[in-house]
Each structure stands twice: as structure tokens, then as C-alpha cells.
Design an enzyme around this catalytic site. Structure first.
Site, PDB file in Angstrom:
ATOM      1  N   HIS A  19      93.026 -56.134   1.277  1.00  0.00           N
ATOM      2  CA  HIS A  19      92.043 -55.853   2.315  1.00  0.00           C
ATOM      3  C   HIS A  19      91.942 -57.004   3.314  1.00  0.00           C
ATOM      4  CE1 HIS A  19      90.062 -52.322   0.286  1.00  0.00           C
ATOM      5  NE2 HIS A  19      90.745 -52.847  -0.723  1.00  0.00           N
ATOM      6  N   ASP A 115      85.312 -54.076   6.783  1.00  0.00           N
ATOM      7  CA  ASP A 115      86.048 -53.291   5.802  1.00  0.00           C
ATOM      8  C   ASP A 115      85.105 -52.275   5.173  1.00  0.00           C
ATOM      9  OD1 ASP A 115      87.035 -52.669   2.970  1.00  0.00           O
ATOM     10  OD2 ASP A 115      88.743 -53.795   3.761  1.00  0.00           O
TER      11      ASP A 115
END
Length: 481
Positions: A19, A115
Site C-alpha cells: 500500500h 488509502d
């Protein structure tokens, strides 16, 4: 003359390699488009500031000290979201208060980009009346499958052992064994479903950025967009669109394996890596070791420190293995994956099918052996093997199956067909990255979209009043205020 101020964006990554990497790549892209970039990160797995001198960094107090986060639990992820709220809010308030001072000469805050696992950011942005944008670090295919099941989970769970290879309703080519959730006793516990709902809910966010391409996933992007009804900006592959080649790795990379690759024949080496998070047991390690040895193909194998349950590193390898393979195999703790895949000696990738690894492999025209384990990996693997036909599914983690699959990929006519298809697939991605291509156009649209968000120079309620108010504005309020 009035000095033209730049707009700044605050990026909030989820602190795991798969991520963090695309978020930092996005930061490099936005910086190249003229934005000032702030990275608000957790103390856990903090990025190396020296690799990104163009960014401003802010460390958020995550409250995770002393907690084992090698494989985060649901509780850990909720705690992470709760613990970071105050730190991020206070930092943003200080930025906003500086902007309200007449002599302020800095960059003006345009929006937050977070995110989707860090969903607390939308709460903070809503309280402060700041626009927020979600970054999806995975495929539209994965999110579509998740949303479909979340709408009617009782239609899918629980299921019987005998159904594992049966097709999932409405989700061809996925089977019950490919469901995009952690399965316990053939069902998904309600707390996991709730977390996935939180992760897939964009709240008041005004747009979504994707690390994918229209040329690859256009139909599914359109279907998912019907659900969210906000602008989508698929600007992938981020690792190719980003101008910066700085390392984003949280682990030390062993560059010595490149010299070993230089001594190997073109397209002869199988690269083996199950990513930055996955753990396997010692039985699978032993089966993989003998499968690779018995295939008689050269291989470069990443065995990450702590990636084998109960062992530190290579002491889990079977006795006599390293003597058997000699110079034909090389084992490292971590590798420069993009450089490895780009090396002319590499002809195949034995992979967990994480989305970053999948895109990197396609972009370097390296067909895959698919060994998915968790999260989006089973969905990606199924599409790679059944729809795109650029990968082979590993049907069992057993030495004879591994040996047979490696030989098929590296030596057979079927392997050559996979190579041809992945070359064609890569060309479609290249087309999208060109000046008149979809990813390039979407990036220009994203730059214009962020630049057009309301400036904080416009009259707004005092910051203190926002913080003391319980009013949560609607999405239109955020856009129009």
C-alpha cells in the site's frame, strides 16, 4: 506582482509495503504535476525520508508501540484508524490556521488523498470541511467482487467443502475458493464483513484514484463507478507513470543477485517471491524447495526474514537442498523486484499475485505461476489464469505439482503462448501511458480536478468553530463551500 501559490496535497498511506509503495509513487506523480506533497504516515513502517527529499513528512502517533504488526489483526486495523485521528486533525488544523494568516506565503492545502484502509481520514476531512480523495491500490475486479458479495452475503456464505470449485454466482470466473475475504469454517465472520464495508465506503470523498488502467479493466471500472457515482481516475501503472525511481522498499534490498542474473541465459530464470506480508509454514517451504530443485530450472528465490512460521530464515530449508542446487539457484532475503523482473534472464515469476507484483510482471512481459494466499490475490490469480491467460494456476503446493508447473511455464509451448499474450497485454498498457492514451489523459484530468477544488482562500468558518461543531457537511457542501 502577486506570487502564484502552489496547491498542496496530504497523502495518508496504509503502512504496509503493498500500500505504501503506490501511495509514494502517486506522490511523485503529483509532485511532477506541480503540487506540493505532504506524506502523513504512521510511526510503524515509516518511509525513509532520504529517498524522497521532494516530500514533506508528518509522523502520526499510531499507538502501536510494542504490538506485533507482522500480520495485523482486525483489532489492530481499527486501532490504527482510531489512534491516528487526533494527530492528523491537529496537523491539518495547524496548516489551515497558517493559511488564514495574511502574511502566509506557503502552499495552499487542496485535498487529502488516503488509502481506503485508512478510512478514518474521511471523518477528519469531513469535520474540517476539506475535500478527500480515495486511492485504491488494487484492481477494480477485486473491488467489484467484494461489493457484489457484501450486498447479499447470505447468498454466498456459508458454503460446503464440496462447493470450493463451484462458480461464484454473478462473479465469473471466480469460484468459492477465490472469495475476496478471509474464510473461517466456510463462512466469513460478520466483523470481517463490517470492516470490509468500512473499507469500501468512500463516505464524503469526492473522487477515486486507481492504480489500474482503462485498457485493462474498463468494463469493471464502469460498473464500480455506477455504485459510487464520483469521478474515477485510473492512472496506472503507477510505478511506470511515476518519474521518480527512488526506492520505496521498507526492507533492505540485496542487489548482489543482479550479478548472478547477469551470468544466466536469457529467459531462463524463474523469479520466486510471495511478497512482503505473506507467511507460509515449513512444509510448504520444503515442498517449494524440492519442486524448484527437481524442475532443473535456474531460479532466484526470495525467502523473507520471518516469512516461514516458527523460523527466522533459511534454517527451515531441507537438508542437502543448497548442495543439490549449487549455482543453479540463488536465495536472498529481499530483492529489487522491478529491476529483477526487467532483467533479460528472467523468464517467469512464481508469485502471490499481489496487485503491484501483477502489474510489474505484466509491464516487464514476464508470465506467472499463481500462488495466491490472501486478500485480493485469489481474485487476481483467477483472472490472470482464466481471463487474461498470462499465468498458470498452481493447483497444489506440492513438490511434484510445482516441478510440473515450473517446467510448463519455462519450457512448454503453452508457456510460449503465455509469453505472447503478456507481450500483447503490455503493449496495451504502453498505449495507455502515451500522450494521447487513457492513463495520461486521466492524469491530466486529475491534475485539473484537484486544482479546481475550492481554495481555502475563500471565506470559510473559523477552524475552531469547525472543530467545536458537530455538523457534518454533505459532499456537495464540501465541493461548493
Amino acid at each position: 506582482m502577486k506570487v502564484q501559490k502552489r496547491r498542496s496535497v496530504v497523502l495518508v498511506p496504509y503502512p504496509f509495503q503493498g500500500h505504501l509503495t503506490p501511495m509514494l509513487q502517486l506522490g511523485s506523480i503529483l509532485h511532477s504535476q506541480g503540487f506540493s506533497v505532504v506524506v502523513a504516515h504512521t510511526e510503524f513502517n515509516a518511509p525513509d525520508y532520504s529517498n524522497h527529499p521532494e516530500f514533506i513528512f508528518h509522523s502520526m502517533n499510531d499507538g502501536l508501540q510494542g504490538i506485533d504488526m507482522s500480520m495485523p489483526s482486525l483489532e489492530n486495523m481499527y486501532d490504527l484508524n482510531e489512534n491516528c485521528k487526533t494527530s492528523l486533525k491537529n496537523y491539518l488544523v495547524s496548516m489551515m490556521e497558517e493559511e488564514e494568516e495574511e502574511e502566509f506565503q506557503g502552499d495552499q492545502l487542496a485535498c487529502l488523498i488516503y488509502d481506503n484502509v485508512m478510512f478514518f481520514v474521511d471523518d477528519v476531512a469531513t469535520q474540517l470541511r476539506l475535500p478527500s480523495i480515495v486511492l485504491r491500490t488494487f484492481s477494480a475486479t477485486y473491488l467489484h467482487s467484494m461489493l457484489t458479495i457484501l450486498q447479499k452475503p447470505d447468498k454466498y456464505f456459508p458454503f460446503e467443502d464440496s462447493q470450493l470449485l463451484d462458480p461464484l454466482p454473478e462473479l465469473h470466473p471466480l469460484r468459492f475458493k477465490d472469495v475476496p475475504f478471509p474464510v473461517i469454517d466456510n463462512t466469513v465472520p460478520e466483523p470481517i464483513l463490517e470492516f470490509c464495508r468500512a473499507m469500501s465506503n468512500i463516505g464524503s470523498s469526492v473522487a477515486t484514484i486507481w492504480n489500474t488502467m482503462e485498457n485493462l479493466e474498463n468494463s469493471l471500472l464502469l460498473r464500480v463507478q455506477e455504485h459510487y457515482k464520483v469521478p474515477f481516475f485510473p492512472i496506472g501503472p503507477l510505478h511506470k507513470m511515476a518519474p521518480s525511481t527512488s526506492s520505496t522498499s521498507l526492507l533492505e534490498e540485496d542487489g548482489s543477485c543482479m550479478e548472478w542474473l547477469d551470468r544466466q541465459a536469457p529467459n531462463s530464470v524463474l523469479y520466486v517471491s510471495l511478497g512482503s506480508l505473506v507467511k507460509i509454514d515449513d512444509k510448504e517451504l520444503i515442498e517449494t524447495a524440492w519442486g524448484l530443485a527437481n524442475s532443473e530450472q535456474p531460479f532466484l528465490w526470495v525467502v523473507r526474514l520471518g516469512s516461514v512460521s516458527g523460523f527466522q530464515w533459511s534454517e527451515a530449508l531441507p537438508e542437502g537442498f543448497e548442495k543439490t542446487i549449487g549455482e543453479r539457484g540463488r536465495i536472498v532475503k529481499w530483492a529489487q523486484q522491478k529491476q529483477v523482473l526487467a532483467h533479460p534472464a528472467v523468464g517467469g515469476f512464481f508469485t502471490h499475485c499481489g496487485w503491484n507484483s501483477t502489474l510489474e510482471s505484466i509491464c516487464e512481459e514476464v508470465p506467472m505461476i499463481c500462488r495466491p494466499i490472501l486478500a485480493d490475490q485469489p481474485v487476481n490469480a483467477r483472472y490472470l489464469s482464466q481471463i487474461y491467460k498470462v499465468g498458470l494456476e498452481l493447483e497444489a503446493a506440492e513438490r511434484s505439482v510445482i516441478e510440473k508447473t515450473v517446467r510448463k511455464l519455462m519450457l512448454s509451448e503453452e508457456g510460449k503462448d503465455l509469453k505472447k499474450r503478456i507481450v500483447d497485454m503490455k503493449q496495451k498498457i504502453v498505449t495507455g501511458m502515451q500522450i494521447d492514451g487513457s492513463s495520461h489523459k486521466n492524469l491530466n484530468d486529475l491534475e485539473h480536478f484537484i486544482s479546481s477544488l475550492p481554495s481555502r482562500a475563500a471565506p470559510t468558518p473559523a477552524v475552531g468553530a469547525i472543530l467545536s461543531s458537530n455538523h457534518i457537511p454533505s459532499k456537495s457542501t464540501i465541493i461548493e463551500s
